[in-house]
Design an enzyme around this catalytic site. Sequence first.
Site, PDB file in Angstrom:
ATOM      1  N   ASP A 158      93.736  19.596  79.999  1.00 31.54           N
ATOM      2  CA  ASP A 158      92.329  19.627  80.397  1.00 31.54           C
ATOM      3  C   ASP A 158      92.124  19.349  81.876  1.00 31.54           C
ATOM      4  OD1 ASP A 158      92.607  16.830  80.549  1.00 31.54           O
ATOM      5  OD2 ASP A 158      90.628  16.460  79.696  1.00 31.54           O
ATOM      6  N   GLU A 211     101.529  14.706  74.219  1.00 33.71           N
ATOM      7  CA  GLU A 211     100.890  15.447  73.132  1.00 33.71           C
ATOM      8  C   GLU A 211     101.460  16.845  72.883  1.00 33.71           C
ATOM      9  OE1 GLU A 211      96.643  15.345  73.478  1.00 33.71           O
ATOM     10  OE2 GLU A 211      96.571  13.193  73.158  1.00 33.71           O
ATOM     11  N   GLU A 235      96.543   6.115  74.995  1.00 32.78           N
ATOM     12  CA  GLU A 235      95.210   6.629  75.367  1.00 32.78           C
ATOM     13  C   GLU A 235      94.222   6.246  74.290  1.00 32.78           C
ATOM     14  OE1 GLU A 235      94.822  10.886  76.088  1.00 32.78           O
ATOM     15  OE2 GLU A 235      96.634  10.891  77.325  1.00 32.78           O
ATOM     16  N   TYR A 256      91.721   8.888  69.368  1.00 34.95           N
ATOM     17  CA  TYR A 256      90.317   9.095  69.752  1.00 34.95           C
ATOM     18  C   TYR A 256      89.387   8.985  68.541  1.00 34.95           C
ATOM     19  CZ  TYR A 256      91.846  10.337  74.405  1.00 34.95           C
ATOM     20  OH  TYR A 256      92.379  10.273  75.676  1.00 34.95           O
TER      21      TYR A 256
HETATM   22  C1  GCB Z   1      94.143  13.643  75.446  1.00 31.01           C
HETATM   23  C2  GCB Z   1      95.018  14.095  76.551  1.00 31.01           C
HETATM   24  C3  GCB Z   1      94.383  13.911  77.919  1.00 31.01           C
HETATM   25  C4  GCB Z   1      92.921  14.346  77.847  1.00 31.01           C
HETATM   26  C5  GCB Z   1      92.219  13.461  76.844  1.00 31.01           C
HETATM   27  C6  GCB Z   1      90.745  13.830  76.698  1.00 31.01           C
HETATM   28  O1  GCB Z   1      94.577  13.361  74.369  1.00 31.01           O
HETATM   29  O2  GCB Z   1      96.274  13.468  76.533  1.00 31.01           O
HETATM   30  O3  GCB Z   1      95.094  14.670  78.849  1.00 31.01           O
HETATM   31  O4  GCB Z   1      92.300  14.269  79.090  1.00 31.01           O
HETATM   32  O5  GCB Z   1      92.814  13.600  75.600  1.00 31.01           O
HETATM   33  O6  GCB Z   1      89.907  13.220  77.328  1.00 31.01           O
HETATM   34  O7  GCB Z   1      90.469  14.762  75.955  1.00 31.01           O
END
Ligand code: GCB
Length: 628
Positions: A177, A422, A511, A475
């Site tokens: 991204d 990932e 993360e 997330y």
């Molecule tokens: C993730 C990725 C990271 C993204 C993030 C997001 O899992 O590792 O590169 O920026 O999510 O904010 O979607």
Amino acid sequence: MLYPRQTWARAFIHDLTGMWNFRADDSVSRRQGFDEQWYLHSLSKTGKVIPMPVPSSYNDITQDKGLRDFVGWAWYDTEFYFPRELLNKRIVLRLDSVHYNAIVWVNGQEIMRHDGGHLPFEGEILGHQLSVDDLNRITVAVNNTLTPTTLPPGEIIYENDTNRYPPGYFVQKLQMDFFNYAGIHRSVKIYTTPKVYVNDITLVTDYKDDKGFVNFNITTSTSSPSDLRSIDVVVRDAYDHVVGKAGNLKGTIDIPNPNLWWPWTMNTSSPAYLYKFEVTIVTKDGEKDNYLLPFGIRTINVTNTQLLINDRPFYCHGVAKHEDSDIRGKGLDFPLIAKDFNLLKWLGTNCIRTSHYPYAEEIMDQCDRQGIVVIDECPGVGITKKNNFGPVSLSHHLKVMEELVQRDKNRPSVIMWSTANEPDSALPEAVAYFRPILEHTKALDPTRPVTFVANQDVNKELVSQYVDVICINRYNAWYTDCSHTELIQRQLGNDLHKWHGKFNKPIIVAEYGADTIAGLHQDPSFVFTEEYQIEFMNEYHQVFDSLRGDFLVGEMVWNFADFMTKQEIIRVVGNKKGVFTRQRQPKMSAHLLRSRYYKIINSTDVYKGHSGKLGFNHYSNIFPNIIG
Ligand code: GCB
């Protein structure tokens, strides 16, 4: 390949930072530059050039949207004088990072090629290729195209429907991204060494009781040590006192009462203590080379539940970052580096992950010096399609890990190698691909744990069995069950227990985060508001606190700061999951994190056990209303 450091034998280092000439090849084929051999002449003679700062990404420098989003070959050149008296030396041209493919010419003669951003490459310039009476020219052609076999992978899609697209229309698809910033991102230097020179140094440190051990292996450009009249190896302490000596290229130096290298949060008296390893060689002809390498004495070990630095449990309270700034993109930026380190300390951070590619050596120097621990990641981000797992990708990935280990192997701050972020590690192809990468990395450096950062369902995960420490991104209440913060504790807690149950390895949550527009408020909380980010993080923190001291050895918020992304409908001018804005101003979440991290610093028994309580009490109750 050693970083060009100035010593008495290597005083000449010419940094080519400045305004270069720049021209993007916007011909349909993107091959006009090669067809017309632009490298044979000054770029300004081939057509219109614009001034382009080096180092920087070229994307955000102009007002031209076409250049911001340009895909293909872009050309740079600059000129320099070379001193006549150094012509008899070995002359080296080093580029610290060019994204992505690079071809480099000096006075029209090709010197080298390199594939992949974020890592240095260098080549020798021969005396006869240079002029000492006139200006010399360096030309660099850079191609930012990402394909299924690049790291990170991507794809060029040709749109053939002429009702909707003009002939030859193509777009670059990305599998990550963040914005695909491109150009000459870091320093370009010309330096000299003697003709017989120190080629490489590998240091592995250890300690027992009151003795430190520095195991060293030096390679030189001459294969036969009998070509050398003398070899002097000296270890100096931080005050430049000699604390150890040797007279050979390989061996062990004992250091009495060593000052160990500790992360800054784990030792109040001398955190991040650096020694210097100095080697001087003299050839039979009396030619001398000298190199000085800062290093620290420390060990890293892993158990089923712990990550140990110098045999003490280490809990990573960290951030995942990006190299990203307004205007310069991924260009090396000293004020930004200094500011970020001040913010890392202000937050109470003891660890960063170089998501999702190796960071500048100047940043790594600060990690060594300031005691910030690093999970050192290669650019293996977004390896998610079957055609990213083929033999061409694999051999490039292995080479990238070699370049990364070679570059950072002597850094005390680096505690782990991350081979990817990932990937689709639930695909059967992923095993055949990642197993050799993890094993190869381990063979290159048996002293550090290896990992990759996973995001799969634990039941489908196939590759994590081969890592030393499990890193996972989560997330909950953002990409799944969005807005339902009340589910975080149940979902994350169960999930982490399952990962540990299945793999029996220590875990870092590498993360977790929620997009947040700075200054956007709503109570009760609503997604994208600062209130939501705080509420969301607090729920994760409850889980982390319940597992810290068990098998959870780290947490890293996504992200340290907002950063630029490709344009897409789920991003509003970039990824906004930062606890700081892109301009490095704190959101409410930064204060929350700061309060939490200083509390951890104060309360973690291992820190107390080692060197007493740190004097940060005044931080722990700044925001009692936020942390509850
Ligand atoms: C993730 C990725 C990271 C993204 C993030 C997001 O899992 O590792 O590169 O920026 O999510 O904010 O979607």
